[in-house]
Design a protein around this motif. Structure first.
Motif, short mmCIF file in Angstrom:
data_model
loop_
_atom_site.label_atom_id
_atom_site.label_comp_id
_atom_site.label_asym_id
_atom_site.label_seq_id
_atom_site.Cartn_x
_atom_site.Cartn_y
_atom_site.Cartn_z
N MET A 404 47.31 -15.65 53.28
CA MET A 404 46.17 -15.94 52.76
C MET A 404 44.81 -15.55 53.67
SD MET A 404 46.88 -19.82 51.51
CE MET A 404 45.32 -20.12 50.65
N GLY A 405 44.16 -14.50 53.22
CA GLY A 405 42.91 -14.15 54.01
C GLY A 405 41.68 -15.21 53.87
N VAL A 406 41.35 -15.86 54.65
CA VAL A 406 40.34 -16.79 54.56
C VAL A 406 38.97 -16.32 55.15
CG1 VAL A 406 41.51 -18.82 54.19
CG2 VAL A 406 40.82 -18.02 56.49
N GLN A 407 37.95 -15.77 54.34
CA GLN A 407 36.78 -15.30 54.86
C GLN A 407 36.02 -16.32 55.38
OE1 GLN A 407 34.62 -12.84 51.87
NE2 GLN A 407 36.55 -12.12 51.01
N CYS A 408 35.22 -16.20 56.63
CA CYS A 408 34.50 -17.20 57.08
C CYS A 408 33.25 -16.67 57.54
CB CYS A 408 35.30 -17.68 58.51
SG CYS A 408 36.68 -18.53 58.24
N HIS A 409 32.41 -16.51 56.54
CA HIS A 409 30.92 -16.25 56.44
C HIS A 409 30.02 -17.51 56.85
CE1 HIS A 409 31.73 -12.06 55.55
NE2 HIS A 409 32.59 -12.48 54.61
N PHE A 410 29.62 -17.85 57.88
CA PHE A 410 28.86 -19.11 58.27
C PHE A 410 27.29 -18.55 58.36
CE2 PHE A 410 33.24 -19.65 60.22
CZ PHE A 410 33.62 -20.86 59.74
N PHE A 411 26.57 -19.34 57.36
CA PHE A 411 25.32 -19.02 57.12
C PHE A 411 24.43 -20.25 57.68
CE2 PHE A 411 26.90 -16.35 53.94
CZ PHE A 411 26.43 -15.11 54.40
N THR A 412 25.24 -21.20 58.08
CA THR A 412 24.75 -22.49 59.00
C THR A 412 25.46 -22.89 59.97
OG1 THR A 412 25.56 -23.88 57.07
CG2 THR A 412 23.32 -23.12 56.71
N ASN A 413 25.23 -23.83 60.73
CA ASN A 413 26.05 -24.20 61.61
C ASN A 413 27.46 -24.78 61.28
OD1 ASN A 413 26.91 -25.31 64.19
ND2 ASN A 413 25.81 -27.26 63.93
N PRO A 414 28.50 -24.04 61.90
CA PRO A 414 29.81 -24.54 61.54
C PRO A 414 30.36 -25.86 61.63
CG PRO A 414 29.66 -22.44 62.58
CD PRO A 414 28.62 -23.06 62.84
#
Length: 563
Positions: A404-414
């Motif tokens: 599974m590829g989990v995209q991780c685009h964080f636009f706020t504090n992770p």
């Protein structure tokens, strides 16, 4: 042992309150639940207990059961409800949401989302719609109302066993300490050094250096072929990738709509040139992607096709691009973001065509590793449960799914807890996971550095993550410019975010240990997995005949040195 360790660690890391903030959460009556603009009655069909809440006569998909609760700013909550469709309008399934309706002290309103599950079908039975939800510490709440709703207009459904549990999270420093313990457990092994002193050297004058030269864990970066091939800033772009990463993803060049925007006018050469360049420098590559099912990513000439012609065209495309890249890529994202778009399934009126795409790819090359790849499953809690169910479906049908590829685009504090919670959920699929598109956004480079470190540690510190690929490093090619950059300008000046990232990847997560011998002729070091060189010095001069190399894997390693 590892499982027990992680369970104990998890209990130290978080503590979920046993108190459910909802009243009558089991729906044994209709008390405390409001159902405006619809009809709510009790049903004897229940997920547990004797009853559930039956919701009918809805005129709007936003109509559903609701209850006002007390939420505390600065806290995280686990939110859950079980939903069962009684009717279905959309053949691809109905979308359900758990959100909150905020009334603020200044009179404004907000509708933050706590969980989202797309494509629930009547045949699915009871479906777990759940997620982790955080209340910003700076929010000024007058009231908060939970809302459970979804489905097309007129869709009837049951809801049962709703919960809102507050999650007590340890302070950030303690979280870091515990995450470091996980990293030490799963990313390192023991190195035992045994020294034989045949020449009776004075041991206190002998030092042994264990220097890691290469990481086993895959750290990767997306690459734009337009910059890689065209000698961007005198080759600095290409050199940067070669120097710092062992994996890469060609960001756009292999995508069908990029390579063949007009029927028959194909150009895979820029991508192929990039693949050959990367491979010649020992960098492995993820293929991205064979098909992309969201409407925006399907070319107009493909949209004009249907039926067997469309099937034949897609199959020919997959076979062609896989043959062109044979031996050059290790992975393929087969059907990108299929949670968020089912154009091919809809066009062919075949909900299982997503499985057929994997069968075609697997048959064409059974050795390349095939991936699902989607967003909103880690950085947000919108589709986590849905992605788990999709992976379990693919795994059960044996169509060649590797991971599974989990995209991780964080636009706020992770959020470290939220990341761990969602990875724990997806790990139930029992397949490897790669963080495939990791980036963070903030205009302040020091804040961006903090965000990036939090994301890296959270992902690297989870046992289900097999590799991490970042999504852009240069302000001239990152999707949001300098706000996402590791380096900026033609001189590729390192930002605080870049310095922090490489301190982790090339310093803190690498082993360089020098041990001065005493009367003892043996010692042990715990090192990160990868390739090593052993350098021995006596009175400041290197003993070249004692130099050796070794690779440290998941098992402990014993090194024998003869002086």
């Amino acid at each position: 042992m590892l499982l027990n360790f992680l369970l104990v660690l998890s209990s130290l890391l978080i503590c979920a309150s046993a108190k459910n903030l909802l009243i009558n959460a089991g729906f044994e009556s209709t008390d405390h639940w409001d159902c405006p603009h619809m009809t709510c009655t009790l049903s004897s069909t229940a997920h547990s207990g004797h009853h559930s809440l039956q919701i009918t006569h809805r005129q709007n998909g936003n109509h559903g059961a609701q209850q006002t609760v007390h939420l505390t700013p600065g806290h995280n909550y686990h939110v859950r409800a079980f939903v069962k469709l009684l009717t279905q309008v959309n053949h691809n399934g109905e979308d359900f949401v758990i959100n909150f309706y905020y009334k603020m002290t200044d009179g404004s309103t907000k509708y933050p989302q706590a969980a989202h599950f797309e494509g629930i079908k009547k045949s699915d039975g009871w479906v777990d719609v759940s997620g982790v939800f955080g209340v910003d510490k700076n929010v000024h709440l007058q009231s908060a109302t939970l809302q459970i709703h979804g489905g097309s207009n007129g869709v009837d459904f049951l809801v049962d066993d709703a919960t809102i549990d507050m999650i007590a999270v340890t302070p950030n420093e303690d979280w870091r300490k515990e995450t470091d313990a996980v990293i030490d457990k799963i990313r390192k092994s023991d190195i035992h050094v045994q020294v034989t002193n045949k020449n009776s050297l004075h041991l206190p004058d002998v030092s042994v250096q264990l220097l890691q030269t290469k990481k086993s864990f895959p750290w990767g970066m997306s690459v734009r072929d337009t910059y890689y091939n065209k000698n961007a800033v005198n080759g600095k772009y290409r050199d940067f990738v070669h120097k710092h990463f062992t994996w890469a993803t060609v960001e756009n060049g292999l995508k069908w709509h990029t390579a063949e925007p007009v029927k028959g006018q194909k150009d895979y050469q820029p991508a192929l040139d990039t693949l050959h360049g990367l491979r010649s420098h020992g960098i492995k590559v993820r293929g991205h992607n064979l098909v992309w099912s969201t409407d925006k990513a399907v070319q107009s000439w493909v949209k004009a096709l249907s039926g067997q012609t469309l099937r034949n065209t897609v199959q020919h495309h997959i076979q062609e691009v896989m043959n062109l890249t044979h031996g050059l890529v290790e992975h393929w994202d087969v059907n990108n973001e299929n949670l968020h778009g089912q154009w091919y399934q809809d066009r062919l009126h075949d909900p299982d065509y997503d499985l057929e795409l994997f069968r075609i790819a697997h048959h064409n090359d059974p050795h390349v590793k095939l991936f699902l790849n989607d967003f909103g499953v880690i950085s947000k809690n919108l589709h986590t449960q849905e992605y788990l169910q999709q992976a379990l479906r693919f795994k059960a049908t044996n169509v060649g799914l590797y991971g599974m590829g989990v995209q991780c685009h964080f636009f706020t504090n992770p959020d470290p807890y939220g990341i761990k919670e969602r990875l724990d959920v997806l790990a139930k699929a029992g397949v490897p996971m790669w963080a495939t598109e990791v980036d963070v956004v903030n205009d302040n480079e020091n804040v961006r550095a903090d965000y990036l470190e939090m994301a890296i540690r959270s992902l690297y510190g989870h046992p289900a993550i097999e590799g991490i690929v970042f999504w852009g490093f240069w302000d001239k090619e990152a999707r949001r410019g300098e706000a996402m950059s590791w380096v900026k300008g033609d001189h590729m000046e390192m930002t605080a975010a870049g310095r922090r990232a490489f301190d982790l990847l090339e310093n803190q997560f690498m082993t360089d240990s020098t041990h001065r011998l005493s009367s003892a002729s043996h010692f042990s070091v715990r090192g990160f997995h990868g390739d090593y060189e052993v350098h021995v010095h006596y009175k400041g001069h290197e003993l070249h005949n004692a130099t050796q190399k070794f690779t440290l894997g998941t098992q402990e390693k014993t090194i024998h040195i003869t002086l």
